[in-house]
Design an enzyme around this catalytic site. Structure first.
Site, PDB file in Angstrom:
ATOM      1  N   TRP A 112       0.746  -0.989   0.115  1.00  0.00           N
ATOM      2  CA  TRP A 112      -0.121  -0.164   0.218  1.00  0.00           C
ATOM      3  C   TRP A 112       0.533   1.453  -0.196  1.00  0.00           C
ATOM      4  CZ3 TRP A 112      -4.475  -0.546  -2.012  1.00  0.00           C
ATOM      5  CH2 TRP A 112      -5.124  -1.950  -2.137  1.00  0.00           C
ATOM      6  N   ASP A 182      -1.610   6.416   6.772  1.00  0.00           N
ATOM      7  CA  ASP A 182      -2.709   5.434   6.030  1.00  0.00           C
ATOM      8  C   ASP A 182      -2.972   4.662   7.328  1.00  0.00           C
ATOM      9  OD1 ASP A 182      -4.440   3.860   5.017  1.00  0.00           O
ATOM     10  OD2 ASP A 182      -2.863   3.339   3.280  1.00  0.00           O
ATOM     11  N   LYS A 206     -12.654  -2.122   6.987  1.00  0.00           N
ATOM     12  CA  LYS A 206     -11.397  -3.221   7.295  1.00  0.00           C
ATOM     13  C   LYS A 206     -11.756  -3.486   8.425  1.00  0.00           C
ATOM     14  CE  LYS A 206      -8.831  -2.595   3.568  1.00  0.00           C
ATOM     15  NZ  LYS A 206      -7.867  -2.007   2.744  1.00  0.00           N
TER      16      LYS A 206
HETATM   17  C1  LIG Z   1      -7.996  -1.937   1.671  1.00  0.00           C
HETATM   18  C2  LIG Z   1      -6.686  -0.661   2.301  1.00  0.00           C
HETATM   19  C3  LIG Z   1      -7.028   0.737   0.528  1.00  0.00           C
HETATM   20  C4  LIG Z   1      -6.917   0.425   0.088  1.00  0.00           C
HETATM   21  O1  LIG Z   1      -8.460   0.975   0.097  1.00  0.00           O
HETATM   22  P1  LIG Z   1     -10.084   1.369  -0.842  1.00  0.00           P
HETATM   23  O2  LIG Z   1     -10.427   1.768   0.310  1.00  0.00           O
HETATM   24  O3  LIG Z   1     -10.514  -0.558  -1.542  1.00  0.00           O
HETATM   25  O4  LIG Z   1      -9.030   1.823  -1.568  1.00  0.00           O
HETATM   26  C5  LIG Z   1      -5.267   1.817   1.693  1.00  0.00           C
HETATM   27  N1  LIG Z   1      -4.417   1.305   1.697  1.00  0.00           N
HETATM   28  C6  LIG Z   1      -4.376   0.177   3.360  1.00  0.00           C
HETATM   29  C7  LIG Z   1      -3.648  -0.322   4.149  1.00  0.00           C
HETATM   30  C8  LIG Z   1      -5.706  -0.391   3.132  1.00  0.00           C
HETATM   31  O5  LIG Z   1      -5.374  -1.887   3.516  1.00  0.00           O
END
Ligand SMILES: *Cc1c(COP(=O)(O)O)cnc(C)c1O
Length: 373
Positions: A112, A182, A206
């Site tokens: 990511w 993030d 998540k």
């Molecule tokens: C799932 C995830 C993303 C992507 O998220 P979307 O909502 O599908 O764009 C980005 N960063 C991390 C750490 C993730 O777990």
């Protein structure tokens, strides 16, 4: 809401999906109960205007819930956006890097972070301050391994790399630069010292709810970097000024996020207690890895292991396929690892109950016994 056992809903399986992921049963049941008619409103949350008093209340409660859990003070704004965490890969550099002389620094501990850095390069100079590609993102950098640029516009990290299963235990030292994180896959799983961050973003699907809403927590002074030439909807100031409602927000996703905040606070006892619960669940699985004499080989190094995504390999791919199939027959679903790591990934977010992890542990012990002979 009171805690309920999964066993009381007979047909539910244990869902180890990386996301969208398992939700607290109490949240699903409350949503179900209120779906046709919100108490005192007489309409579904799916039907009400996003400008109605009923939604005013939902939005306020969700904001207050988040602020209360995370201890967010007056220095930060909280906004709810659409476009997922992926849109933040672009919005962060559009707002914080575009037009800046300095580079944005990215510490790459997994897929990511790499994806975020790629998008940032479209907006300005990116400096990779550390990259674990050589060992396929199995660890975090030591403090002396991070090479920051001179006065970076910001330093970006990924608190939990969902695919590799590598999680920061505390913030890296980044001097005076704004730290951007993030937090998508460990948001609301443990306390965060928000004061240490310039910007935090997290999609909800998540740990914190359903797809459609992304929380952004931004330090107020950083809003001054956004340029007037930005498209209106991609400018953080638009969402701050309009209280996350410049247009129609994802009302149902905001509502569910609010219910999850309440569940973390009232049922799980807040973030400290949530974190202890999550660590205890993860330890159960890591103990199996460590006592398997190498049959289950963890991907992340022990001191960087994620409490959210437990990643490991088996002796060969044939056994990994068998593992996934046999686990599914026992109601343990979605354990296949991401193709870039292979093997198995057990995502055990907030809402995965202890009994699900215990069921996986028992399965792992049995599987090793029968396949190793
Ligand atoms: C799932 C995830 C993303 C992507 O998220 P979307 O909502 O599908 O764009 C980005 N960063 C991390 C750490 C993730 O777990």
């Amino acid at each position: 809401m009171t805690e309920r056992s999964l066993a009381s809903v007979g047909e539910r399986v244990f869902n180890f999906s990386p996301g969208p992921a398992v939700l607290p049963l109490e949240v699903l049941e409350q949503a179900q109960e209120e779906l046709v008619s919100l108490p005192g409103v007489g309409m579904s949350v799916l039907e009400i205007s996003h400008r109605s008093p009923a939604f005013d209340r939902i939005l306020e409660e969700t904001l207050a819930g988040l602020k209360g859990l995370l201890g967010i003070g007056a220095d930060h704004e909280v906004i709810f956006l659409q476009g997922g965490a992926s849109l933040q890969f672009s919005m962060v550099p559009m707002n914080l890097l575009r037009g800046q002389q300095a580079a944005a620094d990215y510490i790459l501990t997994g897929t990511w972070g790499v994806t975020g850095a790629k998008e940032a390069r479209r907006e300005g100079a990116v400096h990779v301050a550390w990259d674990c590609a050589a060992t396929n993102y199995d660890r975090l950098p030591g403090p002396d391994e991070i090479r920051l640029s001179k006065d970076p516009a910001y330093v970006h990290v990924t608190s939990n790399e969902t695919i590799q299963g590598v999680q920061w235990k505390h913030e890296p030292m980044v001097g005076g630069a704004p730290l951007v994180c993030d937090c998508s896959s460990d948001f609301l799983s443990r306390p965060i010292d928000v004061a240490k961050y310039g910007l935090i973003y997290a999609c909800a699907q998540k740990n914190a709810g359903i797809a459609g809403v992304t929380a952004v927590i931004i330090r107020k002074d950083l809003l001054e970097r956004s340029r007037d030439t930005l498209p209106t909807m991609l400018d953080y100031r638009t969402h701050v000024t309009n209280g996350s409602r410049p247009n129609t927000p994802p009302v149902f996703a905001v509502y569910i996020l609010g219910l999850v905040c309440r569940w973390v606070r009232d049922t799980m006892g807040g973030l400290e207690s949530m974190a202890r619960h999550n660590a205890a669940k993860a330890k159960i699985l890591y103990d199996i890895l460590d006592s398997s004499a190498g049959f289950y080989a963890g991907h992340a190094r022990p001191d960087c292991r994620s409490d959210m995504n437990v990643t490991f390999r088996l002796p060969n791919e044939g056994l990994e396929k068998e593992f996934v199939t046999a686990a599914a027959q026992r109601g343990l679903i979605d354990l296949k690892g991401h193709r870039s790591v292979g093997g198995i990934r057990a995502s055990i977010y907030n809402a995965m109950p202890l009994e699900g992890v215990a069921a996986l542990r028992d399965f792992m012990i049995d599987f090793q016994k029968t396949r190793q002979a």
